[in-house]
Design a protein around this motif. Structure first.
Motif, mmCIF file in Angstrom:
data_model
loop_
_atom_site.group_PDB
_atom_site.id
_atom_site.type_symbol
_atom_site.label_atom_id
_atom_site.label_comp_id
_atom_site.label_asym_id
_atom_site.label_seq_id
_atom_site.Cartn_x
_atom_site.Cartn_y
_atom_site.Cartn_z
ATOM 1 N N MET A 1 0.851 -1.196 0.000
ATOM 2 C CA MET A 1 0.000 0.000 0.000
ATOM 3 C C MET A 1 0.881 1.238 0.000
ATOM 4 O O MET A 1 1.855 1.324 0.723
ATOM 5 C CB MET A 1 -0.895 -0.034 1.242
ATOM 6 N N SER A 2 0.539 2.199 -0.809
ATOM 7 C CA SER A 2 1.329 3.423 -0.889
ATOM 8 C C SER A 2 1.086 4.311 0.332
ATOM 9 O O SER A 2 0.146 4.112 1.077
ATOM 10 C CB SER A 2 0.960 4.179 -2.166
ATOM 11 N N THR A 3 1.961 5.282 0.503
ATOM 12 C CA THR A 3 1.822 6.181 1.642
ATOM 13 C C THR A 3 0.847 7.312 1.370
ATOM 14 O O THR A 3 0.532 8.071 2.267
ATOM 15 C CB THR A 3 3.187 6.777 2.022
ATOM 16 N N ALA A 4 0.395 7.458 0.150
ATOM 17 C CA ALA A 4 -0.589 8.478 -0.189
ATOM 18 C C ALA A 4 -1.520 7.899 -1.238
ATOM 19 O O ALA A 4 -1.152 6.985 -1.966
ATOM 20 C CB ALA A 4 0.095 9.730 -0.713
ATOM 21 N N ARG A 5 -2.709 8.433 -1.296
ATOM 22 C CA ARG A 5 -3.689 7.962 -2.261
ATOM 23 C C ARG A 5 -4.209 9.125 -3.081
ATOM 24 O O ARG A 5 -4.165 10.262 -2.652
ATOM 25 C CB ARG A 5 -4.880 7.339 -1.535
ATOM 26 N N VAL A 6 -4.763 8.768 -4.226
ATOM 27 C CA VAL A 6 -5.538 9.729 -4.990
ATOM 28 C C VAL A 6 -6.934 9.721 -4.383
ATOM 29 O O VAL A 6 -7.538 8.657 -4.186
ATOM 30 C CB VAL A 6 -5.571 9.368 -6.485
ATOM 31 N N ILE A 7 -7.425 10.892 -4.072
ATOM 32 C CA ILE A 7 -8.773 11.056 -3.526
ATOM 33 C C ILE A 7 -9.619 11.691 -4.610
ATOM 34 O O ILE A 7 -9.272 12.755 -5.136
ATOM 35 C CB ILE A 7 -8.762 11.932 -2.259
ATOM 36 N N VAL A 8 -10.719 11.025 -4.964
ATOM 37 C CA VAL A 8 -11.638 11.537 -5.966
ATOM 38 C C VAL A 8 -12.863 12.069 -5.232
ATOM 39 O O VAL A 8 -13.559 11.307 -4.552
ATOM 40 C CB VAL A 8 -12.053 10.442 -6.974
ATOM 41 N N GLY A 73 0.611 8.345 -9.048
ATOM 42 C CA GLY A 73 1.219 7.165 -8.442
ATOM 43 C C GLY A 73 1.048 7.127 -6.944
ATOM 44 O O GLY A 73 -0.038 7.373 -6.428
ATOM 45 N N ASP A 74 2.112 6.852 -6.260
ATOM 46 C CA ASP A 74 2.034 6.756 -4.798
ATOM 47 C C ASP A 74 2.249 8.111 -4.120
ATOM 48 O O ASP A 74 2.333 8.197 -2.907
ATOM 49 C CB ASP A 74 3.033 5.726 -4.269
ATOM 50 N N ARG A 75 2.305 9.179 -4.914
ATOM 51 C CA ARG A 75 2.471 10.519 -4.342
ATOM 52 C C ARG A 75 1.154 11.113 -3.886
ATOM 53 O O ARG A 75 1.115 12.039 -3.099
ATOM 54 C CB ARG A 75 3.125 11.454 -5.356
#
Length: 175
Positions: A1-8, A73-75
């Motif tokens: 799991m990445s440290t940040a997500r895209v929030i829609v 990405g994971d940013r």
């Protein structure tokens, strides 16, 4: 799991996707993308003339938003996009598998009043019924939260942040 997500930030027109999306992005120190900016001119003209978009109109728009989300990405990042149907959200999740949705919800009269009060936006209130007709609320198996839009933008954003905490990486949502 990445440290940040895209929030829609999703929902029908007039729920405050742009305002809440910008506030969420600021609170989370993430970039924000305005979903309306991804529409081709033909889509904007169609909506401005009071004609609702169909799936054929929406797929290229969603592909462009999906590409933005994939590149994050994971940013992480925050983007507003109505994402009214499950299939639209599936496309965005395919592009950005960690994406999480904030579904802004509210009573139709409140949303219509807010739409009528805004200036300079291409979406007329006459299209609100078509938005509600197309809406497929988040399903239990979809990563996301529903947030009521009553109250100020700051109150709505605070509710969204609180609801997102269990779904997102702790390093990005703790404050």
């Amino acid at each position: 799991m990445s440290t940040a997500r895209v929030i829609v930030v999703m929902g029908v027109a007039g729920t405050g996707k742009t305002t809440v999306g910008q506030l969420l992005a600021t609170a989370l120190a993430l970039p924000y993308a305005e979903g309306d900016a991804f529409h081709p001119a033909a889509n904007v003209a169609k909506m401005a003339s009071g004609v609702p978009l169909d799936d054929a109109d929406r797929w290229p728009w969603l592909d462009a938003i999906g590409e933005w989300a994939r590149c994050r990405g994971d940013r992480g990042g925050v983007v507003s996009a109505s994402s009214l149907k499950r299939a639209y959200r599936d496309l965005l999740r395919a592009a950005a598998p960690g994406a999480v949705f904030v579904h802004l919800t509210g009573e139709r009269p409140l949303i219509e009043r807010r739409m009528a009060a805004r200036t300079g936006h291409f979406m007329p209130t006459t299209l609100l019924d078509s938005q509600f007709a197309a809406l497929e609320p988040l399903q239990e198996d979809e990563p996301g939260v529903a947030v009521d839009v009553s109250g100020s933008p700051e109150e709505i954003t605070a509710r969204a942040l609180a609801a997102l905490r269990p779904l997102a990486a702790p390093t990005r949502l703790e404050s």
